[in-house]
Scaffold this motif. Sequence first.
Motif, PDB file in Angstrom:
ATOM      1  N   GLN A  40       5.551  50.160  -3.436  1.00  0.00           N
ATOM      2  CA  GLN A  40       5.488  51.174  -4.485  1.00  0.00           C
ATOM      3  C   GLN A  40       4.411  52.204  -4.154  1.00  0.00           C
ATOM      4  OE1 GLN A  40       4.998  48.368  -7.699  1.00  0.00           O
ATOM      5  NE2 GLN A  40       7.109  48.671  -8.399  1.00  0.00           N
ATOM      6  N   LEU A  43       5.699  54.547  -1.501  1.00  0.00           N
ATOM      7  CA  LEU A  43       6.600  55.547  -2.083  1.00  0.00           C
ATOM      8  C   LEU A  43       5.791  56.687  -2.700  1.00  0.00           C
ATOM      9  CD1 LEU A  43       9.566  56.353  -2.960  1.00  0.00           C
ATOM     10  CD2 LEU A  43       8.948  55.326  -5.159  1.00  0.00           C
ATOM     11  N   LEU A  61      12.906  60.243   1.452  1.00  0.00           N
ATOM     12  CA  LEU A  61      12.019  59.102   1.236  1.00  0.00           C
ATOM     13  C   LEU A  61      12.495  57.876   2.010  1.00  0.00           C
ATOM     14  CD1 LEU A  61      11.352  59.652  -2.552  1.00  0.00           C
ATOM     15  CD2 LEU A  61       9.693  59.895  -0.692  1.00  0.00           C
ATOM     16  N   LEU A  65      10.131  56.004   4.656  1.00  0.00           N
ATOM     17  CA  LEU A  65       9.816  54.594   4.450  1.00  0.00           C
ATOM     18  C   LEU A  65      10.544  53.692   5.443  1.00  0.00           C
ATOM     19  CD1 LEU A  65       9.939  54.518   0.548  1.00  0.00           C
ATOM     20  CD2 LEU A  65       7.904  54.436   1.998  1.00  0.00           C
ATOM     21  N   VAL A  72      15.750  52.299  -1.573  1.00  0.00           N
ATOM     22  CA  VAL A  72      14.793  53.298  -2.061  1.00  0.00           C
ATOM     23  C   VAL A  72      15.154  53.718  -3.487  1.00  0.00           C
ATOM     24  CG1 VAL A  72      13.854  55.618  -1.681  1.00  0.00           C
ATOM     25  CG2 VAL A  72      14.173  54.055   0.251  1.00  0.00           C
TER      26      VAL A  72
END
Length: 135
Positions: A40, A43, A61, A65, A72
């Motif tokens: 988290q 992110l 994202l 990641l 996601v």
Amino acid sequence: MEIPLEKAEFETLADFRYQLRKFLRFSELLTRRHGITNLQYLLLLQIKGFPGRDWAQVGELAERLQAHQHGVVSLISRCEKLGLVERRPGREDRRAVEVHLTTAGEALVARIADRHRQELKELEGVFHEVVTHLR
């Protein structure tokens, strides 16, 4: 033709991995103390640190990641329930979704990132040593 590694290079690589693992463990414990998971936090960090803007799309994202897009989406939903992010329709394409930090998300990522910065400063010499020894 590969040049075999010398013992000192193995030691340098082993120490680097050890220091890296210590940093990652530090990060895991820090984020847990702040009530979120390490993923988290990552992110939030990727949204805040996205090049050229303060928001990102889901696909962007996922790339940052190195995760699957559907994973996601779930991660964004969990952060949204915590009040850390919000989804907004795309500015140019209303079908696209922009993911933005909320005020609470901004404050949290800033606090955690500051502690990471302090920890990384302590590791600066380790990274320099690795690069120097492996040249």
